[in-house]
Write a protein that holds these residues in place. Structure first.
Motif, PDB file in Angstrom:
ATOM      1  N   THR A   7       0.809  -1.210   0.000  1.00 29.30           N
ATOM      2  CA  THR A   7       0.000   0.000   0.000  1.00 29.30           C
ATOM      3  C   THR A   7       0.845   1.264   0.000  1.00 29.30           C
ATOM      4  OG1 THR A   7      -0.122  -0.036   2.411  1.00 29.30           O
ATOM      5  CG2 THR A   7      -1.898  -1.135   1.213  1.00 29.30           C
ATOM      6  N   PRO A  55      -1.569   5.048   1.086  1.00 33.10           N
ATOM      7  CA  PRO A  55      -2.762   4.808   0.264  1.00 33.10           C
ATOM      8  C   PRO A  55      -3.702   6.010   0.216  1.00 33.10           C
ATOM      9  CG  PRO A  55      -2.814   3.475   2.264  1.00 33.10           C
ATOM     10  CD  PRO A  55      -1.473   4.137   2.208  1.00 33.10           C
ATOM     11  N   ASP A  56      -3.561   6.925   1.192  1.00 32.20           N
ATOM     12  CA  ASP A  56      -4.381   8.136   1.214  1.00 32.20           C
ATOM     13  C   ASP A  56      -3.779   9.266   0.390  1.00 32.20           C
ATOM     14  OD1 ASP A  56      -2.197   8.610   2.810  1.00 32.20           O
ATOM     15  OD2 ASP A  56      -3.346   9.197   4.589  1.00 32.20           O
ATOM     16  N   VAL A  58      -0.891  10.762   0.948  1.00 31.71           N
ATOM     17  CA  VAL A  58      -0.048  11.632   1.763  1.00 31.71           C
ATOM     18  C   VAL A  58       1.380  11.100   1.774  1.00 31.71           C
ATOM     19  CG1 VAL A  58       0.337  12.520   4.102  1.00 31.71           C
ATOM     20  CG2 VAL A  58      -1.988  12.354   3.187  1.00 31.71           C
ATOM     21  N   THR A  60       4.471  10.117   3.454  1.00 29.70           N
ATOM     22  CA  THR A  60       4.674   9.677   4.835  1.00 29.70           C
ATOM     23  C   THR A  60       6.148   9.552   5.212  1.00 29.70           C
ATOM     24  OG1 THR A  60       4.555   7.352   4.218  1.00 29.70           O
ATOM     25  CG2 THR A  60       2.498   8.431   4.833  1.00 29.70           C
ATOM     26  N   ARG A  89       2.956   8.244  11.470  1.00 32.32           N
ATOM     27  CA  ARG A  89       2.657   7.226  10.457  1.00 32.32           C
ATOM     28  C   ARG A  89       3.678   6.091  10.469  1.00 32.32           C
ATOM     29  NH1 ARG A  89      -0.846   9.349   6.267  1.00 32.32           N
ATOM     30  NH2 ARG A  89      -0.779   7.194   5.568  1.00 32.32           N
TER      31      ARG A  89
END
Length: 157
Positions: A7, A55-56, A58, A60, A89
């Protein structure tokens, strides 16, 4: 070089990542790096900067590295100057994905290995456990001299 590790997607940092890069560098301990400075550093192209994107969408984490042939070495190495994942995260796989990408980059560039340093502060204890898990070994000491510190027995020029 976009790669997908489950992901987490790894890609080259771009100018629009500058604000997020600055936030991450501040977490690493470089509080003087704002978005404008991060953008300048990304624009210089002196180092390959890869970012991990969750996966969003952003960013990280990031790794910054460059191939180098130090004077006293027979072959080039990849030097990692920064590896950071957002404190909120961590444990999502970004650091491992970034290390895998750095290893792939080192092989593509013909480097014999990867060098990185990690501070000794207690808050780096997790990193001290992480790097050996990724195949890194402690093989030297690093010494630091602060040029702005007064040095006993030295006269100013």
């Amino acid at each position: 070089m976009p790669t997908d590790s489950g992901t987490i997607m790894i890609r080259d940092a771009v100018a629009t990542d500058a604000a997020r890069v600055a936030e991450l560098l501040t977490q690493l301990g470089a509080p003087g790096v704002d978005a404008a400075e991060a953008g300048r550093r990304l624009g210089r192209g002196e180092e390959r900067v890869l970012v991990a994107v969750g996966p969003d969408g952003v960013v990280t984490g990031l790794v910054a590295a460059k191939a180098d042939l130090p004077f006293g070495h027979a072959a080039p190495m990849l030097r990692i100057s920064a590896l950071i994942c957002d404190a909120e995260r961590r444990r999502e796989g970004a650091a491992q994905a970034l290390i895998i990408s750095a290893k792939q980059l080192a092989r593509r560039l013909g480097c014999t290995g990867i060098e990185l340093t990690c501070g000794l502060a207690p808050e780096r204890a997790a990193a001290h456990r992480f790097y050996p898990e990724q195949g890194f070994a402690v093989d030297s000491y690093r010494y630091w001299w602060a040029s702005d510190a007064e040095q006993p027995g030295e006269e100013a020029p």
